[in-house]
Design an enzyme around this catalytic site. Sequence first.
Site, short mmCIF file in Angstrom:
data_model
loop_
_atom_site.label_atom_id
_atom_site.label_comp_id
_atom_site.label_asym_id
_atom_site.label_seq_id
_atom_site.Cartn_x
_atom_site.Cartn_y
_atom_site.Cartn_z
N GLU A 1 0.84 -1.21 0.00
CA GLU A 1 0.00 0.00 0.00
C GLU A 1 0.86 1.25 0.00
O GLU A 1 2.02 1.23 0.39
CB GLU A 1 -0.94 0.01 1.20
CG GLU A 1 -0.35 -0.48 2.53
CD GLU A 1 0.82 0.33 3.05
OE1 GLU A 1 0.77 1.56 2.96
OE2 GLU A 1 1.78 -0.27 3.56
N GLY B 1 6.26 -0.01 4.32
CA GLY B 1 5.05 -0.27 3.55
C GLY B 1 5.41 -0.71 2.14
O GLY B 1 6.45 -1.33 1.91
N GLU B 2 4.54 -0.40 1.21
CA GLU B 2 4.72 -0.72 -0.22
C GLU B 2 4.62 -2.22 -0.50
O GLU B 2 4.69 -2.65 -1.64
CB GLU B 2 6.06 -0.21 -0.76
CG GLU B 2 6.28 1.27 -0.66
CD GLU B 2 7.64 1.71 -1.17
OE1 GLU B 2 8.35 0.90 -1.81
OE2 GLU B 2 8.01 2.89 -0.95
N GLY B 3 4.52 -3.06 0.54
CA GLY B 3 4.57 -4.50 0.35
C GLY B 3 5.98 -5.05 0.45
O GLY B 3 6.22 -6.20 0.07
#
Length: 354
Positions: A177, A319-321
């Site tokens: 995300e 974040g970002e995966g």
Amino acid sequence: MFNIPTMTNQFSHIIADKINQKTKPLGALGLLEQCAMQLVTVFSQNVAEEHAFKAFTPSISKPTLLVFAGDHGVAAQGVSIAPSDVTSQMVANFVSGGAAINVFCQQLGWQLEVVDCGTLHPVTAASVHNCRLGSITKPLNTEMAMSTSQVQQGFNNAKQLIQQLYLNGCNTVAFGEMGIGNTTSAAAIMAAMLKLPAQQCVGKGTGVSDDIIKRKITVVEQALALHKSHLADPITLLAALGGFEIVHITGAMLSAAEKGMVVVVDGFICSAAAMVAIAINPEVKEYLIFAHCSNEQGHQLMLEALNVKPLLQLDLRLGEGTGAALSLPLLQAAVGFYNQMASFADAGVEQVVS
């Protein structure tokens, strides 16, 4: 809403025996053994007969990581070090290949997809999936973040994305995300679902000051009080406290489980989405593998409440995966030893009794 098949464990004794007969002491590969058990169980759900199962070779096929981006009205309430403009700037960075998640996906073998769920400044690159529910949510501490119809549209969008991946042969997905202010949203979801005080759920996010932490706690407390009547139902809870990207992640988890896919759960934000997904349909939990415990305060409590063990502990809070991306070699190792490691009988090694 989501017709997730109940996990059949008819071959669990065969899987466990095969793992235990490998040339190692019982349990010596730790969490990798549990991971192998779960992966093989999920991948073999459509195998009906025992003889077919014994001939079945599980594999990770076309692993795909989707990064969902969305902007949060609560960001204007002084809960972040960055303005909402940064969300779209980072989406552009994903498109150009310059973010950490791009590097990790390229290194490790993930296909990366970027989804605009509703950002303040749309990125119109052809590679970005347009699943916009709006340009930004409402501030969750002053009104509902979105409508329940927007939640349902987000679920529909997610279902279409997952369907396309499934048709392309993907059986393993992960979600990341991007959304300035989304740790506030996730903390509010956590506090509402676990009935914990805001101060136990709110963390530093991207690295905010103590003053901003206090503001975040106040904002979450305001949101919980304002939406008290909406928190019992997971759909209205999402509408009250969620973000456009969190809605899509929740729907994508449920949709992927519906298709019998393994779902790799990233950090704090994605774990909040997982809690909502489990509340909507508890069957989804059997398909979830939790990649890591992040450095965000509250994530450990969240994982304990879910009674799950993450694969990694790297103190990540990007974040970002990224945490989910980094777990892929471990998933591959789990499947690899299950398929290729010799048994005591095969190798002519005297069985070790631990």
